[in-house]
Design a protein around this motif. Structure first.
Motif, PDB file in Angstrom:
ATOM      1  N   PHE A 191       2.110  14.167 -12.384  1.00  0.00           N
ATOM      2  CA  PHE A 191       1.358  15.955 -12.748  1.00  0.00           C
ATOM      3  C   PHE A 191       2.094  17.239 -12.358  1.00  0.00           C
TER       4      PHE A 191
ATOM      5  N   GLU B 207      -4.713  15.801 -10.155  1.00  0.00           N
ATOM      6  CA  GLU B 207      -4.416  16.833 -11.633  1.00  0.00           C
ATOM      7  C   GLU B 207      -4.874  17.875 -11.686  1.00  0.00           C
TER       8      GLU B 207
ATOM      9  N   LEU C 232     -11.003   6.687 -17.792  1.00  0.00           N
ATOM     10  CA  LEU C 232      -9.516   7.149 -18.509  1.00  0.00           C
ATOM     11  C   LEU C 232      -9.133   4.971 -18.690  1.00  0.00           C
TER      12      LEU C 232
ATOM     13  N   GLY D  27     -14.081  10.738 -10.924  1.00  0.00           N
ATOM     14  CA  GLY D  27     -12.595  10.844  -9.995  1.00  0.00           C
ATOM     15  C   GLY D  27     -11.539  10.337  -9.912  1.00  0.00           C
ATOM     16  N   THR D  28     -11.428   9.110  -9.951  1.00  0.00           N
ATOM     17  CA  THR D  28     -10.627   8.210  -9.592  1.00  0.00           C
ATOM     18  C   THR D  28     -10.109   6.998 -10.068  1.00  0.00           C
ATOM     19  N   GLY D  29     -10.337   7.577 -12.117  1.00  0.00           N
ATOM     20  CA  GLY D  29      -9.394   7.098 -13.302  1.00  0.00           C
ATOM     21  C   GLY D  29     -10.383   6.050 -13.518  1.00  0.00           C
TER      22      GLY D  29
ATOM     23  N   LEU E  17       1.135  10.164  -8.428  1.00  0.00           N
ATOM     24  CA  LEU E  17       0.216  10.928  -8.994  1.00  0.00           C
ATOM     25  C   LEU E  17       1.445  12.149  -9.608  1.00  0.00           C
TER      26      LEU E  17
ATOM     27  N   PRO F 272      -0.757   8.221 -18.111  1.00  0.00           N
ATOM     28  CA  PRO F 272      -0.511   6.870 -17.539  1.00  0.00           C
ATOM     29  C   PRO F 272      -2.424   6.953 -17.089  1.00  0.00           C
ATOM     30  N   VAL F 273      -2.202   5.172 -16.147  1.00  0.00           N
ATOM     31  CA  VAL F 273      -3.493   5.221 -15.283  1.00  0.00           C
ATOM     32  C   VAL F 273      -2.529   4.909 -14.304  1.00  0.00           C
TER      33      VAL F 273
HETATM   34  N1  LIG Z   1      -5.710   7.321 -10.410  1.00  0.00           N
HETATM   35  C1  LIG Z   1      -5.829   7.438 -11.548  1.00  0.00           C
HETATM   36  N2  LIG Z   1      -4.182   7.921 -12.660  1.00  0.00           N
HETATM   37  C2  LIG Z   1      -3.580   8.821 -13.383  1.00  0.00           C
HETATM   38  N3  LIG Z   1      -4.651   9.307 -13.641  1.00  0.00           N
HETATM   39  C3  LIG Z   1      -6.053   9.899 -13.294  1.00  0.00           C
HETATM   40  C4  LIG Z   1      -6.519   8.873 -11.797  1.00  0.00           C
HETATM   41  N4  LIG Z   1      -8.014   8.737 -10.961  1.00  0.00           N
HETATM   42  C5  LIG Z   1      -7.642  10.493 -11.929  1.00  0.00           C
HETATM   43  N5  LIG Z   1      -7.120  10.650 -13.265  1.00  0.00           N
HETATM   44  C6  LIG Z   1      -6.961  11.997 -14.053  1.00  0.00           C
HETATM   45  O1  LIG Z   1      -8.103  12.245 -13.772  1.00  0.00           O
HETATM   46  C7  LIG Z   1      -9.130  12.650 -14.595  1.00  0.00           C
HETATM   47  C8  LIG Z   1     -10.536  11.782 -14.658  1.00  0.00           C
HETATM   48  O2  LIG Z   1     -10.582  11.185 -13.948  1.00  0.00           O
HETATM   49  P1  LIG Z   1     -11.274  10.033 -15.064  1.00  0.00           P
HETATM   50  O3  LIG Z   1     -10.738   9.168 -15.398  1.00  0.00           O
HETATM   51  O4  LIG Z   1     -12.660  10.731 -15.960  1.00  0.00           O
HETATM   52  O5  LIG Z   1     -12.571   9.654 -13.464  1.00  0.00           O
HETATM   53  P2  LIG Z   1     -14.064   8.979 -13.269  1.00  0.00           P
HETATM   54  O6  LIG Z   1     -14.172   8.507 -14.368  1.00  0.00           O
HETATM   55  O7  LIG Z   1     -13.127   7.856 -12.055  1.00  0.00           O
HETATM   56  O8  LIG Z   1     -15.365   9.594 -12.389  1.00  0.00           O
HETATM   57  C9  LIG Z   1      -8.152  11.344 -15.660  1.00  0.00           C
HETATM   58  O9  LIG Z   1      -8.502  11.612 -17.036  1.00  0.00           O
HETATM   59  C10 LIG Z   1      -6.485  11.291 -14.936  1.00  0.00           C
HETATM   60  O10 LIG Z   1      -6.236  12.609 -15.690  1.00  0.00           O
END
Ligand SMILES: Nc1ncnc2c1ncn2[C@@H]1O[C@H](COP(=O)(O)OP(=O)(O)O)[C@@H](O)[C@H]1O
Ligand SMILES: [Mg+2]
Length: 359
Positions: free
Chosen positions: A245, A273, A118, A113-115, A241, A71-72
């Motif tokens: 996780f 995570e 994802l 790293g903020t999703g 989170l 999930p996000v």
């Molecule tokens: N808001 C969130 N909800 C759930 N997982 C997250 C979230 N933010 C980061 N993660 C975790 O960190 C991983 C990397 O995030 P990512 O989508 O690559 O970030 P970005 O594209 O913003 O750099 C995701 O695959 C997930 O496992």
């Protein structure tokens, strides 16, 4: 049989749905997880989808992403805009008929790293559309003219496929100029992106993701009517989170998740995570959980983008003092609970705190 990738997916989903209706949950799940794996069914049959490639490196310019299974977690504001975007995309036919359709362009911006990546996958999954990712930083070629050609390659490839196209790491475009001191090339690249975006039909969903929205060319920025900022997670999101996780969603651990959320205010979702999964690896390999104190210390020593993973060392006096002040100041934890978590007597907690204030 004619390797119609989207068709296989659509029919597969229909079969899975029917199986589920007939209470064959196992069968439905098996089909769904096969469909989620990128390309496995067709690749196993010897078919590799003809993705456009860079002429020099032969690397694909676009890759097919899979629909995420995790999930996000989003804060309120972001969640509202995303739901609206998905609803508009689902009913784009009706909206167009009434003359009020919007370009289905969504810009996701915020620190790494903020999703963002994802979330883009989740949007594709909610819309049940194939998901293609083009990382703009990897399309930039050192050969003059090649970058623009690569970008054209993406836009020529995607629209026919009723897909969600993620243009990831969009700020890379702005770096064309910095790297090459050649303004002509940057202009050409920006224009190619604009032409590409304008060539898309109404029903194509484009998501742009960037860590540096201010570096985007204003004309490109305007092509994305929906904008969502994904900042560092707030306390509620951090709690979700940690719960997901570290504790696999077991709400019996809500208290610990909430404590971890309070002390991890500078971390992003990916950091949380990483620390949580490191702790679970230790639990599996060492046969027992590393304990909350170890995890809290790892959090304390982490910075956004560089999480410190657990090292399993025993807590020294300095660690115990650090942890005590951390829990007292940020964690809002009673002295009795601090004593329990750190593994010292209450008198000791009292002494550590006094030492800390006496400086
Ligand atoms: N808001 C969130 N909800 C759930 N997982 C997250 C979230 N933010 C980061 N993660 C975790 O960190 C991983 C990397 O995030 P990512 O989508 O690559 O970030 P970005 O594209 O913003 O750099 C995701 O695959 C997930 O496992
Ligand atoms: Mg990303």
């Amino acid at each position: 049989m004619s390797a119609d990738y989207t068709g296989v997916r659509r029919v597969g989903n229909a079969i899975a749905k029917r199986l589920a209706e007939q209470k064959d949950t196992e069968g439905a799940k098996a089909i769904q997880s096969l469909l989620r794996k990128r390309g496995v069914p067709l690749q196993a049959s010897g078919y590799a989808e003809a993705l456009p490639r860079d002429a020099g490196s032969r690397l694909p310019l676009v890759e097919e992403g899979h629909w995420p299974t995790t999930p996000v977690m989003l804060g309120g504001e972001a969640g509202h805009i995303i739901s609206q975007f998905i609803e508009d995309a689902q009913h784009i036919g009706l909206l167009a008929e009434k003359g009020v359709s919007a370009r289905l362009g969504l810009l996701l911006y915020g620190p790494p790293g903020t999703g963002k990546t994802l979330l883009a996958g989740h949007i594709a999954a909610s819309l049940k559309r194939p998901f293609y990712i083009a990382r703009l930083d990897s399309l930039i070629s050192s050969r003059l003219g090649e970058t623009a050609k690569n970008i054209r390659g993406i836009f020529e490839f995607v629209p026919a496929r009723n897909a969600v196209l993620l243009l990831d790491e969009m700020d890379a475009i702005a770096k064309v100029r910095d790297d090459r001191h050649e303004l002509g090339e940057l202009k050409r690249v920006v224009n190619t992106v604009l032409q590409g975006l304008d060539s898309l039909t109404d029903d194509v969903v484009t998501i742009g993701a960037t860590n540096h929205p201010h570096l985007l060319d204003p004309a490109i920025f305007r092509r994305f009517p929906y904008k969502v900022e994904l900042g560092l997670p707030d306390r509620d999101v951090r709690e979700s989170l940690w719960l997901h996780f570290l504790f696999e969603g077991d709400t019996a651990h809500k208290g610990d998740a909430s404590l971890l959320a309070r002390v991890s205010d500078s971390l992003n979702g990916a950091d949380i995570e990483n620390i949580a999964l490191a702790a679970r690896r230790r639990t599996i390999l060492a046969g027992h959980s590393p304990g909350l104190a170890q995890i809290l210390l790892a959090v304390r020593d982490s910075r956004a983008g560089s999480p410190r993973l657990l090292d399993g060392r025993t807590l020294g006096t300095a660690d115990k003092k650090n942890l005590t002040t951390l829990l007292h100041e940020k964690g809002d934890v009673s002295q009795a609970d601090i004593a329990r978590i750190v593994g010292v007597s209450r008198q000791m907690v009292h002494r550590y705190l006094k030492e800390a204030t006496d400086g």
